[in-house]
Motif scaffolding. Structure first.
Motif, short mmCIF file in Angstrom:
data_model
loop_
_atom_site.label_atom_id
_atom_site.label_comp_id
_atom_site.label_asym_id
_atom_site.label_seq_id
_atom_site.Cartn_x
_atom_site.Cartn_y
_atom_site.Cartn_z
N ARG A 1 -14.51 16.59 0.57
CA ARG A 1 -15.06 15.86 1.71
C ARG A 1 -15.84 14.62 1.27
N TYR A 2 -16.64 14.73 0.23
CA TYR A 2 -17.55 13.64 -0.13
C TYR A 2 -17.06 12.76 -1.28
N SER A 3 -16.11 13.23 -2.06
CA SER A 3 -15.67 12.46 -3.22
C SER A 3 -14.55 11.48 -2.85
N PHE A 4 -14.48 10.41 -3.63
CA PHE A 4 -13.39 9.44 -3.47
C PHE A 4 -13.27 8.61 -4.74
N TYR A 5 -12.03 8.49 -5.22
CA TYR A 5 -11.71 7.65 -6.37
C TYR A 5 -10.75 6.58 -5.89
N GLY A 6 -11.12 5.32 -5.99
CA GLY A 6 -10.26 4.22 -5.60
C GLY A 6 -10.05 3.27 -6.77
N LEU A 7 -8.83 3.24 -7.29
CA LEU A 7 -8.53 2.44 -8.48
C LEU A 7 -7.46 1.40 -8.14
N PRO A 8 -7.82 0.11 -8.07
CA PRO A 8 -6.82 -0.92 -7.80
C PRO A 8 -5.83 -1.05 -8.96
N VAL A 9 -4.73 -1.69 -8.72
CA VAL A 9 -3.75 -1.95 -9.78
C VAL A 9 -4.41 -2.79 -10.86
N GLY A 10 -4.26 -2.39 -12.10
CA GLY A 10 -4.86 -3.14 -13.21
C GLY A 10 -6.32 -2.80 -13.45
N LEU B 1 -12.22 -4.16 -9.95
CA LEU B 1 -13.20 -3.08 -10.02
C LEU B 1 -12.81 -1.92 -9.10
N GLY B 2 -12.92 -0.72 -9.64
CA GLY B 2 -12.67 0.47 -8.84
C GLY B 2 -13.97 1.14 -8.44
N ILE B 3 -13.87 2.13 -7.59
CA ILE B 3 -15.05 2.85 -7.10
C ILE B 3 -14.84 4.35 -7.30
N VAL B 4 -15.87 5.02 -7.73
CA VAL B 4 -15.84 6.48 -7.84
C VAL B 4 -17.08 7.03 -7.14
N LEU B 5 -16.87 7.73 -6.04
CA LEU B 5 -17.92 8.42 -5.32
C LEU B 5 -17.82 9.90 -5.69
N GLY C 1 -4.13 1.15 -6.18
CA GLY C 1 -2.93 1.61 -6.85
C GLY C 1 -2.94 3.12 -7.02
N SER C 2 -4.13 3.68 -7.25
CA SER C 2 -4.30 5.13 -7.36
C SER C 2 -5.57 5.51 -6.62
#
Length: 398
Positions: free
Chosen positions: A123-132, A165-169, A380-381
């Motif tokens: 529910r609270y986590s999120f990983y957002g990784l753009p291409v590259g 830049l990606g984000i990791v919550l 991307g992921s």
């Protein structure tokens, strides 16, 4: 694979009897009982010198197991020791030994454990990784809940330097680490670490001193960087019509040996045109805010003594800190602002008008922040964390 590591007792050397015995022998042999650390710490004033505690410890004494959890693990004793022993490590190893043997009673720390589990949940986590993407921002739990707008502002600002830049919550699981729940900590952190490395991440930017400490020590294969050291390298224009108020800086006890972070924080405060006065205990000899080691759950009087000492040194000045936990705890001592409040809205921060949320609104903020990040960029992921470490059923005191 992670669960197999847990079942085999992954990282056993950090919590078994040999590890405890080794640190006890070291403390007993090297502590001169000069009492310098005792003068600085209410916990040691209650229980005695590190040597006395080491000599009296017994692996079947439940009272001594409980005693270890009253220490704040702040490392002030380590910082002031003239012979360079590390009592904090002794208390951490005692906690690990108690937890591994099922002799730790975590009933009072249950709110902290539940907070951590929610933070690592789907529910609270999120990983957002753009291409590259090879760099991510890891803002930490408390900051995302109490100041979600600052997390977004920080992310947007850092994108100028890290376009992909990606984000990791997520949570670094330092609570479990400090409670001695080593098998659980290693399983959870390793799963996150392997995911990041497996997706090409090389660098983690952290805004929380505790997250910095965890990634710096255990994040093998990842470079850990403080966002404050990055921000301090650029020019920040002095704010307009900033009220002239007396300010001081609270260094997080987790970062007491991180000179680079401490210096960067002071540079950023000055860059905003704010003059500050140092407290007696700062930098290497900073005082814990009272949150350290989860001690306030089992020994609120001892943990509270840190806040009282800090209050006497603050002298009515506004506190600037770079730890969301410190900001929360020291807000009871006097007016307190987070460094990111000062950077992105200096007038409001110094006037006490910065927007800060408290529980339970912090949980709603984190959900909204996650929702915004999921829609902010084409990734991307991406994932929500679904890994759950199944803990072995062990007896526990209580």
């Amino acid at each position: 694979m992670i669960q197999n590591q847990l079942d085999k007792g992954f990282y056993e050397e950090s919590r078994n009897r040999q590890a405890v015995d080794a640190v006890l022998r070291e403390i007993s042999a090297q502590c001169t009982e000069c009492r310098i650390c005792v003068k600085e710490c209410a916990f040691l004033q209650k229980y005695g010198t590190p040597k006395k505690i080491a000599d009296s410890w017994h692996p079947q004494d439940n009272d001594l197991f409980a005693q270890a959890f009253e220490c704040s693990l702040c490392s002030l004793c380590t910082a002031v020791c003239p012979v360079k022993i590390d009592p904090r490590q002794m208390f951490l190893e005692m906690r690990r030994f108690a937890a591994a043997g099922g002799n730790a009673d975590f009933s009072k720390q249950k709110p902290l454990i539940n907070f951590e589990k929610r933070s690592t949940s789907t529910r609270y986590s999120f990983y957002g990784l753009p291409v590259g993407c090879d760099t991510v921002l890891f803002p930490g739990c408390a900051l995302a809940g109490s100041r979600p707008q600052r997390v977004m502002q920080l992310f947007d600002h850092l994108q100028n330097f890290f376009p992909n830049l990606g984000i990791v919550l997520d949570c670094c699981t330092k609570p479990s680490h400090d409670l001695g729940r080593s098998a659980y900590f290693q399983a959870m952190f390793s799963e996150m670490q392997q995911y990041l490395i497996g997706h090409g991440i090389k660098s983690v930017l952290v805004a929380c001193p505790s997250c910095h400490a965890v990634f710096n020590q255990y994040g093998r294969g990842l470079t850990t960087r403080s966002t404050y050291e990055i921000l301090a390298r650029e020019y920040w224009q002095e704010g307009v019509k900033i009220p002239a108020v007396p300010v001081t800086i609270q260094d997080s006890c987790v970062a007491r040996f991180e000179n680079g972070i401490q210096n960067s924080v002071r540079k950023l405060v000055q860059a905003r045109g704010v003059a500050f006065e140092e407290m007696k205990h700062h930098g290497k000899k900073t005082l814990c805010c009272g949150e350290g080691g989860g001690a306030h759950f089992v020994a609120p009087g001892l943990a509270g003594s840190w806040s009282e000492r800090r209050k006497s040194e603050v002298g009515g000045k506004r506190i600037i800190t770079y730890c969301a936990g410190c900001a929360h705890f020291l807000g009871r001592v006097g007016p307190t602002a987070h460094l990111l409040d000062l950077l992105f809205d200096p007038a409001a921060a110094l006037a006490g008008r910065a927007k800060v949320a408290k529980a339970p609104l912090t949980y709603l903020n984190r959900l909204l922040l996650k929702w915004k990040f999921k829609r902010k960029i084409r990734y991307g992921s991406s994932r929500e964390r679904r890994f759950i470490c199944e803990e072995k059923n062990r007896k526990s005191r209580g």
